[in-house]
Design an enzyme around this catalytic site. Sequence first.
Site, PDB file in Angstrom:
ATOM      1  N   GLY A  56       3.205  23.255 -15.122  1.00 32.52           N
ATOM      2  CA  GLY A  56       2.524  22.175 -14.416  1.00 32.52           C
ATOM      3  C   GLY A  56       1.063  22.070 -14.800  1.00 32.52           C
ATOM      4  N   HIS A  89       4.104  -9.128   5.412  1.00 26.30           N
ATOM      5  CA  HIS A  89       3.087  -9.150   6.474  1.00 26.30           C
ATOM      6  C   HIS A  89       3.581  -8.324   7.656  1.00 26.30           C
ATOM      7  CE1 HIS A  89       0.035 -10.745   9.208  1.00 26.30           C
ATOM      8  NE2 HIS A  89       1.011 -10.897  10.102  1.00 26.30           N
TER       9      HIS A  89
END
Length: 470
Positions: free
Chosen positions: A40, A449
């Site tokens: 990593g 929305h």
Amino acid sequence: MADQNFDVVIVGAGPGGYVTAIRAAQLGLKTAVVEANHLGGICLNWGCIPTKALLRSAEIFRFMGHAGEYGLSVEKAGFDLEKIVARSRSVSKQLSQGVAHLLKKNKVTVIDGWGKLAGGVAGARKVTVEKDGKVFDTLTAKNVILATGARARELPGLEADGKLVWTYKDALVPKEMPKSLLVMGSGAIGIEFASFFHTLGADVTVVEVMDRIMPVEDKEISKMAEKSLTKQGMKIKTGATVKGFKKSANNVTVTVEKNGKTEDIIVDRVISAVGIVGNVENIGIDGTKIKVDRTHVEVNQWSETAEKGVYAIGDLAGPPWLAHKAEHEGVICVEKIAGVKGVHPLNTKRIPGCTYCHPQVASVGYTEDAAKEAGYDIKVGRFPFIGNGKAIALGEPEGLIKTVFDAKTGELLGAHMIGAEVTELIQGYSIAQTLETTEEDLMHTVFPHPTLSEMMHESVLDAFDRVVHM
């Protein structure tokens, strides 16, 4: 160990290296990855991920301080720095173990050791693997991809000592909370640490040599960021240079020069965040045709170096120094090696960048000034957070969404944001750029929305004089 043969050997298992290894294996290539430290790389273990864990703790602590605004009560809000750091390290450990699982799942050979080029010819490159200074394995590969990453840059006379002057690694694992802190550099790394320590109560000063903080960002956005951070109580010194340190037992006197005048600032700790340098040493490139420019390996559009069959990706290959750039660069590189049809070079103008301070900052593409300098006739749209219902409901009315368009074609040239969760919004504009979306396409897209994403729509509308909620 006997000589092993591979189609691809990747030196370095950071985000670029391990993602490239997995994609190579998916394409049927016999693949090995050599990593000397942690799977990593810096990102998962000492960069992107652990800093976000720290910043999340700081964010929740900030929310606790504003609980009354939401009709809530929190008595004696406090924090345990040791536990905050422990959580951050735990998150990194979990993800590093996840990388190991993914590599095993995809049948990638993982070799623990220091990998370096060791001769050979095109199509049969040699990579030796060392442990404790002794070679214990030799690999032969048709293709070698160098993904050794980068490390913190240190300025002569201003080097970190791990006690009073920290690098990003030191700042990730503080043993105690400094009462005062000076940060050298106001890029993403510097500003994120400044934001973390300031939120937890430290008196923070940021020193930036350029005329504004976050100098890679759009000028309007960086000015808004500086205004917000200053309002929070952070001290910002732009156009200034750290000239030297004077260390005592428990603090540092930092000499800062600005406009020909110097001042001494006494702080408990200093964080050096003045850029990075590529890890080009001891990887076997000396004596080869591979060229290095300012600690970064020179490559072509397919990440190939001047040595046929040897590639370099990620931070080692230069800016932008971002994990997601490294990942995509590596995938493109290995797909080209495998002969995948339709592979396109990486367009670095379309790589988003994010800074996870408070308020967050995110951007992709041309800034307003850069678009003008490139010769575009532009239209610019802006929409403030204060005009968005969700932002007000969240209690986050501070911020702006800015878009830059080619006035002639409607091409989205760039997008720049500051405010709550903008690091999660910027990908919408990144997708739009990848699909070569025009202003008409964006105007006709339905945004749900109530969401913060509606501001993205309104910013586009504003660029073409059709804004609704402002």
